[in-house]
Design an enzyme around this catalytic site. Sequence first.
Site, PDB file in Angstrom:
ATOM      1  N   ASP A 132       0.880  -1.361  -0.043  1.00  0.00           N
ATOM      2  CA  ASP A 132      -0.073  -0.403   0.047  1.00  0.00           C
ATOM      3  C   ASP A 132       0.775   1.366  -0.114  1.00  0.00           C
ATOM      4  O   ASP A 132       2.041   1.352   0.313  1.00  0.00           O
ATOM      5  CB  ASP A 132      -0.851  -0.077   1.190  1.00  0.00           C
ATOM      6  CG  ASP A 132      -0.326   0.021   2.645  1.00  0.00           C
ATOM      7  OD1 ASP A 132       0.842  -0.613   2.752  1.00  0.00           O
ATOM      8  OD2 ASP A 132      -0.607   0.628   3.487  1.00  0.00           O
ATOM      9  N   GLU A 182       0.124  -1.311   5.473  1.00  0.00           N
ATOM     10  CA  GLU A 182       1.083  -0.935   6.464  1.00  0.00           C
ATOM     11  C   GLU A 182       0.926   0.268   7.039  1.00  0.00           C
ATOM     12  O   GLU A 182       1.027   0.516   8.262  1.00  0.00           O
ATOM     13  CB  GLU A 182       2.672  -1.149   5.827  1.00  0.00           C
ATOM     14  CG  GLU A 182       3.875  -1.006   6.534  1.00  0.00           C
ATOM     15  CD  GLU A 182       4.241   0.480   6.684  1.00  0.00           C
ATOM     16  OE1 GLU A 182       4.982   0.738   7.589  1.00  0.00           O
ATOM     17  OE2 GLU A 182       3.616   1.352   5.970  1.00  0.00           O
TER      18      GLU A 182
END
Length: 485
Positions: A79, A146
């Site tokens: 991400d 994350e």
Amino acid sequence: MNNEISKLDPKVVWEHFYSLTQVPRPSKHEDRIQKFMYDFGKDLGLETIKDEIGNIIIKKPATSGMEDRQGVILQAHLDMVPQKNAGVDHDFEKDPIETYIEDGWVHAKDTTLGADNGIGAAAMMAVLSSDDLEHGPIECLFTCDEETGMTGAENLKPGVLDGDILMNLDSEDEGELYVGCAGGVDVEVEVPYTLEDCPDNMQGFEFHIKGLKGGHSGMDIHLGKANANKLLARFLDKYDNLGIRLSEAEGGSLRNAIPRESHALLAVPNDKVADFEKAVKEYEKDMQQEFKDIEPTLNVEAKEVGTPKQVIDAKEANAMVKALVACPDGVEAMSKEMEGLTETSNNLARIEFLKGKLLVQCLTRSSNDDAKMALTEKIRDAFKGLDASFSTFGAYPGWQPNMDSTILKAMQEVYKDTFGKTPEIKAVHAGLECGLLGAVYPNWDMISFGPTIRNPHSPDERVNIETVEKFWTFLKASLKAIPAK
């Protein structure tokens, strides 16, 4: 879409990074990038797994003659932080990232670039797709989410991975090897307030703090950058003698990004409008002086708009503003073990006055768990006396340095042999996933490294081209030098 970056060297890394820029991947909206990476592994004919939470694991056997080496887990997150400049038309859930090259750096046009952690992911893809590397058993762990909670790392199951060494590719200074990181915890405060009809003879104003640099709330917190939420609260507190009434306000967006912009809808008594406009100019000048070497484009402005129908009870608004002024923000303590390293900090990440409730969100970080929780109590104390609800959640552990690490010693030698100098050994105030991953796999010997990235989590994010080539060279040489079991 301009694919100029795919022609850079090392081509095998930049081609994969370009492909990642074409797949939308903001945190919490990762279905497309997960499918992309899963298909990538399958198309290579490699064992590919998608676990229950959304992590992608791709396993590559050792090259001939390297089967006796310790297994290596390469790890990066899929991400990216979705940040854009004001007024920019970009949908992070649909639109690719537009990149350009300038002065030896790769940038994105008015948005975050996603080099954090796309360059690490691209290097892992390059390892998986290359047939000319020498390495032992490789497992590539692409974690999810994350940036907004380390969800993928937190929910990784034991027994899925077989390796002995974790190489986290999420650091942001080439020539540095990281052996520790801070832990963190999210803090949320909610305060109800009373709305009332706006008094007569008031003029509405849209008030804006903007033009700040922002940045990563771990990597950049020690730089003393201005926090737009703090500046808004300070203005309202400083000029409360003007009879300003607060109707609505909002600032910041992500818990791990230093707020770059904040705005408020205000009502000003008609007979104080001239004084208010003078105060805005005065405050802008004062803040530009205070942050003159850090925030060169800091801007404070107000423009007339329609008078709001409702405003917050004056006494309650004053108390909430003072609480925001008192709320800790920035560096709380520096490390006593490592010179120049932040130990404990808080980011006053987001505020919102809307529909009868003030919402405050912070991210508190520290390499000392006791200090971390003590700072959350200081945040609670700032709102003492208000009818506030207070909660902490999403706590994750830090990663304690192991200076006797076998992989650390091996990679120090590889770097010195490859580049003729010794790498720096450091810990980082950001929250790497190593702390959580090491809790699930306590046998892992862990290290983190990467190319040079600046201003992550902001539209000024950029990655240095020369250091990507060094990072790739170092990664290849390190995989070749992994010790035997």
